[in-house]
Design an enzyme around this catalytic site. Sequence first.
Site, PDB file in Angstrom:
ATOM      1  N   GLU A 122       0.826  -1.194   0.000  1.00 15.47           N
ATOM      2  CA  GLU A 122       0.000   0.000   0.000  1.00 15.47           C
ATOM      3  C   GLU A 122       0.866   1.252   0.000  1.00 15.47           C
ATOM      4  O   GLU A 122       1.716   1.416   0.884  1.00 15.47           O
ATOM      5  CB  GLU A 122      -0.899   0.044   1.247  1.00 15.47           C
ATOM      6  CG  GLU A 122      -1.903  -1.078   1.345  1.00 15.47           C
ATOM      7  CD  GLU A 122      -2.738  -0.999   2.620  1.00 15.47           C
ATOM      8  OE1 GLU A 122      -3.749  -1.708   2.689  1.00 15.47           O
ATOM      9  OE2 GLU A 122      -2.373  -0.228   3.542  1.00 15.47           O
ATOM     10  N   CYS A 123       0.661   2.132  -0.944  1.00 16.19           N
ATOM     11  CA  CYS A 123       1.253   3.465  -0.993  1.00 16.19           C
ATOM     12  C   CYS A 123       2.775   3.433  -0.839  1.00 16.19           C
ATOM     13  O   CYS A 123       3.486   3.186  -1.808  1.00 16.19           O
ATOM     14  CB  CYS A 123       0.592   4.372   0.041  1.00 16.19           C
ATOM     15  SG  CYS A 123       0.836   6.133  -0.302  1.00 16.19           S
TER      16      CYS A 123
END
Length: 454
Positions: free
Chosen positions: A327-328
């Site tokens: 994630e990210c």
Amino acid sequence: MQFPRLMIAGVHSSSGKTTVSLGLMAALKRRRIKVQPFKVGPDYIDSGLHSHACGRSSHNLDSWMMPPQVMQTVFAKNAASAEISIIEGVMGLFDGYRGERIAGSSAEVALMLNTPVVLVVNVKSMSQSCVALVKGFMEYQPEVEIKGIVLNQASPFHREWVLPNLESELGVKVLGCVPWQESISIPERHLGLLPADEHGELADHLHKMADLVESNLDMEAVLALAGEAKPMELIWQAPQVEKRTVIGVARDAAFSFYYQDSLDYLSELGAELKYFSPLNDASLPEVDGIYVGGGFPEMFLPQLSRNSGMQKALRQAHRMGMPILAECGGLMYLSRTLKDWEGNSWPGVGLVPGEIIMTRKLQELGYIKAIALRDTVIAGKGEVLRGHEFHYSTLEGINPQDCAFGLEGGMGRGVSRGGYAEGSLLASYLHLQLRANPKAARRFVEACAEYGNR
């Protein structure tokens, strides 16, 4: 069941609610009161600060990402063992998802959890207009119970003149007047406040915040107000589960953006979590899957790029077909290269065949609906996930056919493609609250268990 609780909300962002919330949490803990902290909305940094102030993990409450039952579960399972719960709001009290009135706002959470609200008002350069402002907040959505007011950046004038006018004209209790104190300001960077793990003077700041609140708020009135919160019929029973798989979670100063409840939920589904550091560890622990969350890898590029052992281990895990969810910040780290603000390129792990470019301009912020464009380790094609994005970087060089999601929401640029999926790897800018996306969590745990049983 009785859950003493309060929400600390503001009339707008930067009204002082984080200072009041942290000071109140630290002051109550100093009195040996068990305080359970919560944060409204998609936020990791404030939650980390809460955890240091209370000595207990803070949990997020988000009425846009979470169905009501999920939010009530998160609240009940954590509040049950505390003597008081303090919920810090997000932005202004009524600010939420764009175009949907109070949806996703602190006010909606207060209504769903039947929680009294303490409204923080920055009264710098304001006098009697403060009364009109508070009156408007109290009347806009009368079902939201604004039971107390804190005047922030207040002067002796506000204490002598504005406070009695608020109480006499509106019948609301003013809990205190907090003066400006520069020494308690928390350093900031591009995604908000400096994370707790990187703030070397945090303990001293929290001590000063506790002193500030103790000196200027009526603490007995605060406790009484929390105790007046209506009982809630919420009961949490921890499920009895057997260990099914082992998931490695990247966690250090570069990767600290996780919802604690997401990790708890993975455990409830039968996953044992083993933590590792992409900054400091040369190899992975023995695991069946990998979860690399968000954070600030852009602040640690030299150290991350020098750790060739960890990069090699991650590439090997991917070649073996191990499920990987990023994630990210995790997406950034797994990319081929990362270009910093000065234009220097740093080698990433290389699992995502694109380049991350840091910019000075905010690229995305807000809630996102993600429609799976293909089968992945967390979603079948066509399934919809709810999450959020907040980043200053861009991902360049990805073939549109390899994108994982169709994305709606955020800063309102229409439907776009995003993320990257290949085999057992899914990497995107999307942050997920896994209990709020239970099918995604179960699918990931199942994929890890299947890998471990091969």
